[in-house]
Design an enzyme around this catalytic site. Sequence first.
Site, mmCIF file in Angstrom:
data_model
loop_
_atom_site.group_PDB
_atom_site.id
_atom_site.type_symbol
_atom_site.label_atom_id
_atom_site.label_comp_id
_atom_site.label_asym_id
_atom_site.label_seq_id
_atom_site.Cartn_x
_atom_site.Cartn_y
_atom_site.Cartn_z
ATOM 1 N N ASP A 1 1.911 9.589 8.652
ATOM 2 C CA ASP A 1 2.124 10.811 9.412
ATOM 3 C C ASP A 1 0.734 11.335 9.790
ATOM 4 O O ASP A 1 -0.298 10.804 9.368
ATOM 5 C CB ASP A 1 2.943 11.830 8.610
ATOM 6 C CG ASP A 1 3.605 12.868 9.525
ATOM 7 O OD1 ASP A 1 3.190 13.001 10.696
ATOM 8 O OD2 ASP A 1 4.531 13.563 9.069
HETATM 9 C C1 NOJ Z 1 3.748 15.651 11.931
HETATM 10 C C2 NOJ Z 1 5.219 15.500 11.701
HETATM 11 O O1 NOJ Z 1 5.510 15.541 10.315
HETATM 12 C C3 NOJ Z 1 5.801 14.233 12.299
HETATM 13 O O2 NOJ Z 1 7.205 14.268 12.170
HETATM 14 C C4 NOJ Z 1 5.388 14.088 13.737
HETATM 15 O O3 NOJ Z 1 5.957 12.933 14.293
HETATM 16 C C5 NOJ Z 1 3.868 14.046 13.807
HETATM 17 N N1 NOJ Z 1 3.344 15.294 13.272
HETATM 18 C C6 NOJ Z 1 3.343 13.833 15.225
HETATM 19 O O4 NOJ Z 1 3.583 14.928 16.018
#
Ligand code: NOJ
Length: 763
Positions: free
Chosen positions: A304
């Site tokens: 992530d």
């Molecule tokens: C953080 C989030 O937890 C995730 O779900 C998302 O895809 C990413 N940011 C990218 O925006």
Amino acid sequence: MFDTRISRRAALMGAGAVAAWMHNPARAMLWQAAALPVPAFIDALIAKMTLAEKAGQLTLMPSAWGGGVATALNPASNGPNFDGQLEEVRQGRLTGVFNGNGAEMARRMQTAAMTQSRLKIPLIFAADVIHGHRTIFPVPVGEAASFEPGLAERTARMAAYEAAASGIDWTFAPMVDIARDQRWGRTMEGAGEDVLLGRLIADARVRGFQGKDLKDNDAVLACAKHFAAYGAAEAGLDYNTVDISERTLREIYLPPFKAAVDAGVLSFMASFNEISGVPSTGNSWLMETVLRGEWGFKGFVVSDYTGDMEMIDHGFAADAREAAKLAFLAGVDMSMTSGFYRDHLPDLVEKGEVPVARLDASVRTVLAMKARLGLFEDPFRRIDLKREKARSRTKPALALAREAGRKSIVMIKNDGDLLPLPKSGKKIALIGPFASGSDSLNGPWVVYGDNAQAIDLATGVKAAVADRSLITVVQGSTVEAPLPGGIEAAVAAAREADIVVLAIGESEGMSGEAQSRAEIIVPEPQQALAEAVAAVGKPVVIVLKNGRALALKGAVVNAPSILVTWFLGSESGHAIADILFGDYSPSGRLPCSFPRSLGQQPYSYAHKPTGRPNPSETQLEPYKAHYRGIPNSALFPFGHGLTYGKFEYSDLSVAPTLAWDGELTVSAKVTNTGKRAAEELVQLYTHDRAASVTRPVRELKAFRKVTLAPGASEVVTFKIRRDLLLFIGRENKPTVEPGLFDVWVSPSAETQGVRGSFELKGA
Ligand code: NOJ
């Protein structure tokens, strides 16, 4: 638990020990088994790549286009501007970017990659296409309320059709995290609290996004996230610690991920949280033992946003270099945003701390995926400015948004059959911060949709009624602060009206990532508005906007009619009006229980019995499991939802025994005793009375929708075989034990419906 194949200590061992670990034959087999088919040219390409170019293929960055659209939903990143990012592309330092805005950006970046970089490897473009691209569908928890996986598949298909025309190859969806604590803001992004529903929706959405063939110009690569147990954060606090048993992990949190793998998902995102002391981004047990080993996953894992970097703050990695090494060796192939792989993998390989074969394996998987997406054949296959426009917000897409919207709405209360409202002859006061205007129509996690293009409630209502002049619209309050004179104006409008429709709840900024709430209530200024309006004495319909289950109180919960409308997207106002005026009978059911009080969180209907269950809902007995003054059941439980019909359940038929290899039929008669045709969601639950591991008080095993005319009946039949009764046993393996089971066919998880029992006979 979590017998890590590579522990943190092992990952920090010297090069020799790591090499020995890598050369373990069982481990080598694991990597072979997990490999994607790789076109021959890819190995030739890898042979030409420098270590820096290899690390570049494992480095994903937020797009710098348009001054930060990509980081609007994430913390700011210190990356270069767009020109700087183009330079990185030329140098082969990027595998792709995410959340950039549209085909024009993708065209410019891909042109740089294909004409000016040394190896001309196409970029991959990713985005958070969570519930629609330009046409916005209901937030996923709302869509799950439809209990229609087929609908979730169709909206994902449509989102892929739109997104794939604007240069997007890969969506960071579906989020398949089970959410049992409504304080957690990301409840809105999943399918709610139930494992079966979670599995079915995960399967549907993966198939919808990925379509028939990933090469098609209307297919996008799906990404199951967040692996794993992100929704089990302590106290519902986003990013917080998770400490659960392996059994709970395997029984509740992992099954939707497994369903995604079985549906063919080819990317996974590691979650931010730790589980029992090990951050997921550094957890090789999760990514290797379970995901690749047990499940045979053949795709790649991305961290992530700064997930590898965050292992430093978790206190698991000492510095950036160690974080990169731990994440990579744990099985995270690609790093999002931190740049740690780009900065440290080459050196880690040179020093022998990361085997080059391991680096090549990840690069091979990523390149094979680019090939699978058709990018080597035609890097511009999803980049087409004309197609982008032509596919945006088409009539069929908007019609689907309206269908999905009305199927997502849950009518949790309708005393005296106040709903549906007449289309003529009555004055309606439309009151509340969500009565009109473009605020919060689409909901959280929308990168490309525009609230200004969505239909608000007032527009929807006015389009539905015969005489618009009978509709008054008054704001009454803002979402979180009182509006000077607002309550007075609302009360005056209520006095003049025959019926009040009160549109209140959460704004889109109040749920989603990082939006945990310590109080899951309608904000106080709106509660005050509701109390004042109710005091006027006119019938009140509450139209609730929400990204999670709320603890409703006072005039809100006492209103005769309550519609749970979540965030419905592009066609919000039309969809709500369809229900309000009876053009569509409500058919949605709660995918997450609405508690009596915040103090019950976390809560699921599928809780364990305890050794001292309170025997009755209406009488609280001393020394039994309940809070002071309230029963420990939901106010509106999972599966609950009313229709414009009235359904009665009778005539349960269930054979007394199920042979070990046999099949048992459970049936019940469902009758619409109401005056209108409607669709009923008939639910099958079981309870295992005694097992070697305690079992939940009820578990959803199947559901079926039936449409019945007034007075009509249908016998609804379910089949039960042994595998439907599986649970994770003492050894943390799926098991089933003979014994007695209760069975219910019922309209929700906490109503009786009709109930019986059967015995599973041993082999
Ligand atoms: C953080 C989030 O937890 C995730 O779900 C998302 O895809 C990413 N940011 C990218 O925006």
